[in-house]
Design a protein around this motif. Sequence first.
Motif, PDB file in Angstrom:
ATOM      1  N   VAL A 110       0.893  -1.222   0.081  1.00 33.74           N
ATOM      2  CA  VAL A 110       0.009   0.117   0.111  1.00 33.74           C
ATOM      3  C   VAL A 110       0.934   1.148  -0.018  1.00 33.74           C
ATOM      4  N   GLN A 111       2.178   1.262  -0.106  1.00 36.92           N
ATOM      5  CA  GLN A 111       3.054   2.122  -0.384  1.00 36.92           C
ATOM      6  C   GLN A 111       3.203   3.145   0.966  1.00 36.92           C
ATOM      7  N   ASP A 112       3.168   2.542   2.270  1.00 39.01           N
ATOM      8  CA  ASP A 112       3.402   3.180   3.369  1.00 39.01           C
ATOM      9  C   ASP A 112       4.663   3.072   3.817  1.00 39.01           C
ATOM     10  N   LEU A 113       5.787   2.453   3.005  1.00 38.20           N
ATOM     11  CA  LEU A 113       6.994   2.686   3.199  1.00 38.20           C
ATOM     12  C   LEU A 113       7.687   3.209   1.880  1.00 38.20           C
ATOM     13  N   LYS A 114       8.750   3.688   1.956  1.00 36.79           N
ATOM     14  CA  LYS A 114       9.591   4.237   0.735  1.00 36.79           C
ATOM     15  C   LYS A 114      11.126   3.688   0.806  1.00 36.79           C
ATOM     16  N   HIS A 115      11.507   3.977  -0.356  1.00 38.33           N
ATOM     17  CA  HIS A 115      13.130   3.840  -0.543  1.00 38.33           C
ATOM     18  C   HIS A 115      13.840   4.568  -1.342  1.00 38.33           C
ATOM     19  N   ASP A 116      14.992   4.754  -1.467  1.00 41.44           N
ATOM     20  CA  ASP A 116      15.781   5.683  -2.317  1.00 41.44           C
ATOM     21  C   ASP A 116      16.076   4.907  -3.490  1.00 41.44           C
ATOM     22  N   GLY A 117      15.851   3.734  -3.873  1.00 44.00           N
ATOM     23  CA  GLY A 117      16.276   3.151  -4.987  1.00 44.00           C
ATOM     24  C   GLY A 117      17.585   2.442  -4.977  1.00 44.00           C
ATOM     25  N   ASP A 118      18.138   2.244  -3.954  1.00 43.66           N
ATOM     26  CA  ASP A 118      19.304   1.606  -3.636  1.00 43.66           C
ATOM     27  C   ASP A 118      19.531   0.320  -4.519  1.00 43.66           C
ATOM     28  N   GLU A 119      20.464  -0.176  -5.391  1.00 44.57           N
ATOM     29  CA  GLU A 119      20.717  -1.174  -6.206  1.00 44.57           C
ATOM     30  C   GLU A 119      20.809  -2.514  -5.374  1.00 44.57           C
ATOM     31  N   ASP A 120      21.644  -2.346  -4.106  1.00 46.25           N
ATOM     32  CA  ASP A 120      22.004  -3.339  -3.406  1.00 46.25           C
ATOM     33  C   ASP A 120      20.589  -3.783  -2.591  1.00 46.25           C
ATOM     34  N   LEU A 121      20.020  -2.936  -1.989  1.00 46.73           N
ATOM     35  CA  LEU A 121      18.836  -3.157  -1.122  1.00 46.73           C
ATOM     36  C   LEU A 121      17.686  -3.922  -2.187  1.00 46.73           C
ATOM     37  N   THR A 122      17.391  -3.210  -3.573  1.00 40.99           N
ATOM     38  CA  THR A 122      16.486  -3.717  -4.265  1.00 40.99           C
ATOM     39  C   THR A 122      16.942  -5.210  -4.510  1.00 40.99           C
ATOM     40  N   ARG A 123      17.916  -5.380  -4.775  1.00 39.41           N
ATOM     41  CA  ARG A 123      18.482  -6.763  -5.376  1.00 39.41           C
ATOM     42  C   ARG A 123      18.409  -7.743  -4.267  1.00 39.41           C
ATOM     43  N   HIS A 124      18.636  -7.480  -2.833  1.00 37.51           N
ATOM     44  CA  HIS A 124      18.490  -8.126  -1.714  1.00 37.51           C
ATOM     45  C   HIS A 124      17.069  -8.628  -1.344  1.00 37.51           C
ATOM     46  N   ILE A 125      16.124  -7.467  -1.708  1.00 40.56           N
ATOM     47  CA  ILE A 125      14.653  -7.725  -1.375  1.00 40.56           C
ATOM     48  C   ILE A 125      13.996  -8.701  -2.271  1.00 40.56           C
ATOM     49  N   LEU A 126      14.470  -8.575  -3.692  1.00 42.96           N
ATOM     50  CA  LEU A 126      14.130  -9.124  -4.816  1.00 42.96           C
ATOM     51  C   LEU A 126      14.556 -10.567  -4.816  1.00 42.96           C
ATOM     52  N   ASN A 127      15.828 -10.693  -4.152  1.00 38.87           N
ATOM     53  CA  ASN A 127      16.359 -12.310  -3.981  1.00 38.87           C
ATOM     54  C   ASN A 127      15.502 -12.998  -3.091  1.00 38.87           C
ATOM     55  N   ALA A 128      14.977 -12.213  -2.007  1.00 35.61           N
ATOM     56  CA  ALA A 128      14.034 -13.157  -0.955  1.00 35.61           C
ATOM     57  C   ALA A 128      13.019 -13.921  -1.334  1.00 35.61           C
ATOM     58  N   VAL A 129      12.735 -15.297  -0.890  1.00 37.89           N
ATOM     59  CA  VAL A 129      11.736 -16.101  -1.184  1.00 37.89           C
ATOM     60  C   VAL A 129      10.832 -16.699   0.199  1.00 37.89           C
ATOM     61  N   THR A 130       9.853 -16.929   0.217  1.00 37.32           N
ATOM     62  CA  THR A 130       9.086 -16.843   1.361  1.00 37.32           C
ATOM     63  C   THR A 130       9.215 -18.535   1.917  1.00 37.32           C
ATOM     64  N   ARG A 131       9.280 -18.766   3.172  1.00 40.76           N
ATOM     65  CA  ARG A 131       9.282 -20.105   3.572  1.00 40.76           C
ATOM     66  C   ARG A 131       8.169 -20.241   4.593  1.00 40.76           C
ATOM     67  N   GLU A 132       7.103 -21.036   4.502  1.00 42.13           N
ATOM     68  CA  GLU A 132       5.986 -21.201   5.578  1.00 42.13           C
ATOM     69  C   GLU A 132       6.463 -21.965   6.872  1.00 42.13           C
ATOM     70  N   VAL A 133       6.064 -21.394   7.924  1.00 48.10           N
ATOM     71  CA  VAL A 133       6.110 -22.199   9.081  1.00 48.10           C
ATOM     72  C   VAL A 133       4.702 -22.272   9.974  1.00 48.10           C
ATOM     73  N   PRO A 134       4.676 -22.755  11.123  1.00 50.04           N
ATOM     74  CA  PRO A 134       3.516 -22.753  11.463  1.00 50.04           C
ATOM     75  C   PRO A 134       3.126 -21.418  11.940  1.00 50.04           C
ATOM     76  N   GLN A 135       3.808 -20.428  12.224  1.00 52.58           N
ATOM     77  CA  GLN A 135       3.363 -19.181  12.700  1.00 52.58           C
ATOM     78  C   GLN A 135       3.055 -18.245  11.316  1.00 52.58           C
ATOM     79  N   GLY A 136       3.264 -18.497  10.290  1.00 56.16           N
ATOM     80  CA  GLY A 136       2.990 -18.095   9.099  1.00 56.16           C
ATOM     81  C   GLY A 136       4.164 -17.996   8.059  1.00 56.16           C
ATOM     82  N   LEU A 137       4.613 -16.859   7.528  1.00 54.66           N
ATOM     83  CA  LEU A 137       5.721 -16.727   6.329  1.00 54.66           C
ATOM     84  C   LEU A 137       6.845 -15.891   6.796  1.00 54.66           C
ATOM     85  N   LEU A 138       8.140 -16.667   6.775  1.00 57.45           N
ATOM     86  CA  LEU A 138       9.408 -16.195   6.784  1.00 57.45           C
ATOM     87  C   LEU A 138      10.068 -15.779   5.473  1.00 57.45           C
ATOM     88  N   ILE A 139      10.967 -14.900   5.572  1.00 56.96           N
ATOM     89  CA  ILE A 139      12.027 -14.795   4.229  1.00 56.96           C
ATOM     90  C   ILE A 139      13.557 -15.702   4.306  1.00 56.96           C
TER      91      ILE A 139
END
Length: 282
Positions: A210-239
Motif C-alpha cells: 500500500v506504499q506506506d514505506l519508501k526507499h531511495d532506489g539503492d541497487e543493493d537493497l533492491t537486489r536483496h529484497i527481490l532475492n528473498a523467497v518465502t518459507r512457510e512455518v506454523p506461525q506464518g511466512l518467513l523470508i
Amino acid sequence: MVRQGFWLYDCLEGNIQPDELRDEAKVRQALTEAYGDATWADIDGLTRTILHDRTTPDSTYLRFFFNAIAESSDGWMVRAEWLACYDDQDPIKPGDQIAVGFDGSIRGDATGLVGCRLRDGKLFVLGIWENPRDPNNPDWEVDVLAVEAAVHRAFKTYRVQWFYGDPPYWQENLGRWALEYGDDYVYEFWTNKPTRMVQAVERFRTASMVQDLKHDGDEDLTRHILNAVTREVPQGLLITKDSPRSKKKIDLAVCAVLAFEARADAIADGRLTIKRKRVVGF
C-alpha cells in the motif's frame, strides 16, 4: 501436429508488463490477446480479479492468465510493487530521526546496516559488506572495524531513535553499542524466533503493497529484497534465500525488515518529534 520426439504447440501471450497490472485497459487488452478465440473466457471477471485481489502474487497472474514468463511465484516481493515505493523527492538528511536494522555475518552471508526515517518510513542503506567471491581471496571476512565505524557514523550523523540488531556472531558488539549509545536505543532482535519475525515480515510486506514505506532506489537493497523467497512455518511466512548455499543474498532485506520494525516501535514509544512552524499572533 505431433512428430516423433517433438511437441509443436501454439501459445498466445498477453502483451503486459508487471507494472501495468493495475491499469484496467491494459489488463483487459492483454487478457483478450492471451485467450484468443476462447470466447467462453470471462474477460470482465478476470479483469476485476486481477485489479482488486491483493492476495495472489502478480507473478501468478502473469504466468497463468497471460502466459508470460514471470518471477518465481514463491518470491517474497513483487518487483513492480517494490519499484512503486521508490521516492527521490525527499532525500535523507543529516539530523533526521531514523531507526536502524542490522544483520551481521562473518564470512558466508553479507553484513548490512539499513536506516528507516521515522516520519515517512523511507529506507536507505548505511552500509553493506558482502563477500566478493574472489578466488584470490578465499579467506575473506567482514571488516569488523568498518562495521563499527559505520554504526558510529550513523549515530553521529542522524538522530537514531531505535536500533535492532540480530545477535548471532555480533552479540558482544551489540552489548557494547548499547553501553555506548544507550540500552534504551540499542536492542537485540533474534530473527530465528519465528513468531516475532513472521509478524515483522508481514508488516513490512503489507506496508510495501500500500506504499506506506519508501526507499531511495539503492541497487543493493533492491537486489536483496527481490532475492528473498518465502518459507512457510506454523506461525506464518518467513523470508529466506532460495537455497541454503545460494549466492543470492538477502541480508539487506532482513535489515530493512528490522529497521521498519524499529521505526514502528520508536513511534509507539513516542520518540517521533515533529518540528512545527512558529505561528506569530497579532
